[in-house]
Design an enzyme around this catalytic site. Structure first.
Site, PDB file in Angstrom:
ATOM      1  N   ALA A 128       0.839  -1.202   0.000  1.00 37.89           N
ATOM      2  CA  ALA A 128       0.000   0.000   0.000  1.00 37.89           C
ATOM      3  C   ALA A 128       0.873   1.251   0.000  1.00 37.89           C
ATOM      4  CB  ALA A 128      -0.940  -0.009   1.201  1.00 37.89           C
ATOM      5  N   LEU A 129       1.202   1.716  -1.193  1.00 39.36           N
ATOM      6  CA  LEU A 129       2.021   2.915  -1.367  1.00 39.36           C
ATOM      7  C   LEU A 129       1.216   4.047  -2.007  1.00 39.36           C
ATOM      8  CD1 LEU A 129       4.806   4.400  -1.437  1.00 39.36           C
ATOM      9  CD2 LEU A 129       5.185   3.320  -3.675  1.00 39.36           C
ATOM     10  N   GLU A 131      -1.600   6.624  -3.699  1.00 43.77           N
ATOM     11  CA  GLU A 131      -2.848   7.293  -3.357  1.00 43.77           C
ATOM     12  C   GLU A 131      -3.384   7.936  -4.633  1.00 43.77           C
ATOM     13  OE1 GLU A 131      -2.055   9.978  -0.118  1.00 43.77           O
ATOM     14  OE2 GLU A 131      -1.251   8.373   1.169  1.00 43.77           O
ATOM     15  N   ALA A 134      -1.258  10.686  -5.397  1.00 46.94           N
ATOM     16  CA  ALA A 134       0.157  10.381  -5.178  1.00 46.94           C
ATOM     17  C   ALA A 134       0.457   9.031  -5.802  1.00 46.94           C
ATOM     18  CB  ALA A 134       0.486  10.377  -3.686  1.00 46.94           C
ATOM     19  N   THR A 162      -3.467  -3.932  -5.059  1.00 48.02           N
ATOM     20  CA  THR A 162      -3.647  -5.287  -5.573  1.00 48.02           C
ATOM     21  C   THR A 162      -3.887  -6.259  -4.418  1.00 48.02           C
ATOM     22  OG1 THR A 162      -2.216  -4.837  -7.473  1.00 48.02           O
ATOM     23  CG2 THR A 162      -2.555  -7.150  -6.875  1.00 48.02           C
ATOM     24  N   GLN A 283       4.693 -14.918 -46.242  1.00 48.40           N
ATOM     25  CA  GLN A 283       5.923 -14.322 -45.708  1.00 48.40           C
ATOM     26  C   GLN A 283       5.630 -13.165 -44.753  1.00 48.40           C
ATOM     27  OE1 GLN A 283       8.757 -11.917 -48.183  1.00 48.40           O
ATOM     28  NE2 GLN A 283      10.141 -13.641 -47.792  1.00 48.40           N
ATOM     29  N   GLU A 368       3.384  -0.494 -10.807  1.00 48.75           N
ATOM     30  CA  GLU A 368       4.750  -0.445 -10.264  1.00 48.75           C
ATOM     31  C   GLU A 368       5.609   0.579 -11.006  1.00 48.75           C
ATOM     32  OE1 GLU A 368       6.801  -3.708  -8.714  1.00 48.75           O
ATOM     33  OE2 GLU A 368       5.013  -4.942  -8.432  1.00 48.75           O
ATOM     34  N   THR A 370       4.729   3.690 -14.138  1.00 49.76           N
ATOM     35  CA  THR A 370       4.459   3.724 -15.574  1.00 49.76           C
ATOM     36  C   THR A 370       5.768   3.648 -16.355  1.00 49.76           C
ATOM     37  OG1 THR A 370       4.619   6.134 -15.755  1.00 49.76           O
ATOM     38  CG2 THR A 370       2.459   5.222 -15.148  1.00 49.76           C
TER      39      THR A 370
END
Length: 384
Positions: A128-129, A131, A134, A162, A283, A368, A370
């Site tokens: 949980a990082l 927000e 944020a 997640t 091809q 994690e 962009t």
């Protein structure tokens, strides 16, 4: 002598792990993948199957009852599950993300308190990082942790979590000293049954439908001070160190999604006939397939080399992990798009898994960090 080459070698144990996971994925997970995507329900049966196979948390060190698997092994696990179901691959991925900060920065006492239960599959962690305001600028978070006697009182909201609502524990970053910016952020272990902790509604997403993503809320949530991970004010450093390691899992997930898409595309073009010949004999199609295979193998090697560097504790991990995550996720998006194209109208339908894989691939370019942030991270590392 340093030749400039970083070497890794897959062992017999790695090969056995790949076979074991692939068999499980094909037998148990693949038949459920379409339904998981359609219903959006958490695949508890897959969770239970991974637990029974001791694959929920193979990264936990042996001293805490885990398998102590190396970082390449964890990438192989994620890759092989993602090859058939990206949602299911987030079960072991999310668990590693949630516990890596504890493993890297937690005290021996704190690790001994939680990691054995994680190794047994009795506890699972989320991270949980972020927000709402944020995300890429995570250091601007507003969630607060205020000292209260022998504990801390937490208040705030975390977003895009997640596994929220499924996990039993959360590694949560909160501001303990708002005057110190990023150096005023600390990390804590929060329990799902702590008073004042709650989760929001599931997000409605483009893909990875079987992996729940929710906001989490801490409202006057009091926890003991001994649940702090590391020293006060080191939480943001722990968060960044965590991502250096776990972005390798995103790269592995992206490789798995791309490989699964190529597998299905190859099977289709060898069977589908137009103008009295197999599509595979044109091809133009062959060139597309060659590029898809080449990009996947390049991405896989980048992920494995970065994982080996992480295992050796090399100092350039930040660049390597960002490069692996960025290149592999861009590859997954390109390969799944081409795979849909190769199937034509059929690829656009839910009769085949390609449209699901294309939707699932997109998130690998976003979470994690962009891929725009990854390029900033890599540039800064190069310019040091």
């Amino acid at each position: 002598m340093n030749t400039g080459f970083d070497v890794y070698r897959l062992t017999d144990e790695h090969d056995l792990l790949r076979k074991t996971v692939r068999d499980l994925a094909l037998d148990v997970i693949a038949p459920r993948a379409a339904e998981i995507d359609l219903t959006g329900e958490y695949p508890q049966d897959v969770h239970d199957a991974l637990k029974a196979a001791d694959m929920l948390a193979i990264h936990v060190p042996e001293e805490y009852g885990g398998a102590g698997a190396d970082k390449i092994a964890h990438c192989i696990l994620v890759e092989e599950v993602a090859r058939v179901c990206a949602s299911s691959s987030l079960i072991p991925m999310g668990n590693k993300l949630g516990t890596t900060g504890l493993i890297l920065s937690g005290s021996d006492e704190l690790k001994a308190r939680y990691l054995p239960a994680v190794a047994r599959g009795e506890a699972t962690f989320s991270y949980a990082l972020s927000e709402r305001e944020a995300g890429s600028d995570a250091a601007s978070m507003k969630t607060r942790a205020v000292r209260d006697g022998d504990g801390f009182v937490l208040n705030g909201t975390k977003a895009w979590i997640t596994g929220a609502g499924v996990s039993t524990h959360y590694t949560l970053m909160a501001v303990t000293d708002p005057t110190r910016g990023a150096n005023g952020i600390s990390a804590f272990v929060v329990h799902a049954d702590d008073a004042g902790f709650s989760v929001g509604q599931k997000e409605r997403k483009l893909g990875i439908h079987g992996s729940p993503t929710r906001e989490i809320y801490v409202e006057d949530c009091r926890i003991p001070a001994d649940r702090m991970i590391g020293e006060e004010g080191t939480g943001f450093k722990t968060a960044l160190k965590t991502l250096d390691h776990t972005r390798l899992g995103i790269g592995a997930q992206a490789v798995g999604i791309a490989q699964g898409a190529l597998d299905h595309a190859l099977a289709y073009v060898k069977e589908r006939r137009q103008f009295d010949q197999r599509i595979a004999d044109f091809q133009g199609v062959q060139f597309m397939l060659a590029d898809m295979g080449m990009r996947i193998e390049a991405a896989r090697q980048l992920v494995y080399v970065a994982a080996a560097a992480a295992e050796r504790g090399e100092p350039n991990l930040t660049f390597r992990s960002s490069a692996a995550k960025c290149f592999a996720s861009d590859t997954a998006m390109a390969v799944t798009t081409d795979a849909v194209q190769l199937l034509g109208g059929a690829g656009y339908t839910m009769d085949f898994p390609l449209e699901r894989m294309m939707r699932d691939a997109k998130i690998t370019q976003i979470y994690e960090g962009t891929n725009q942030i990854q390029r900033m991270v890599m540039a800064r590392a190069l310019l040091k």
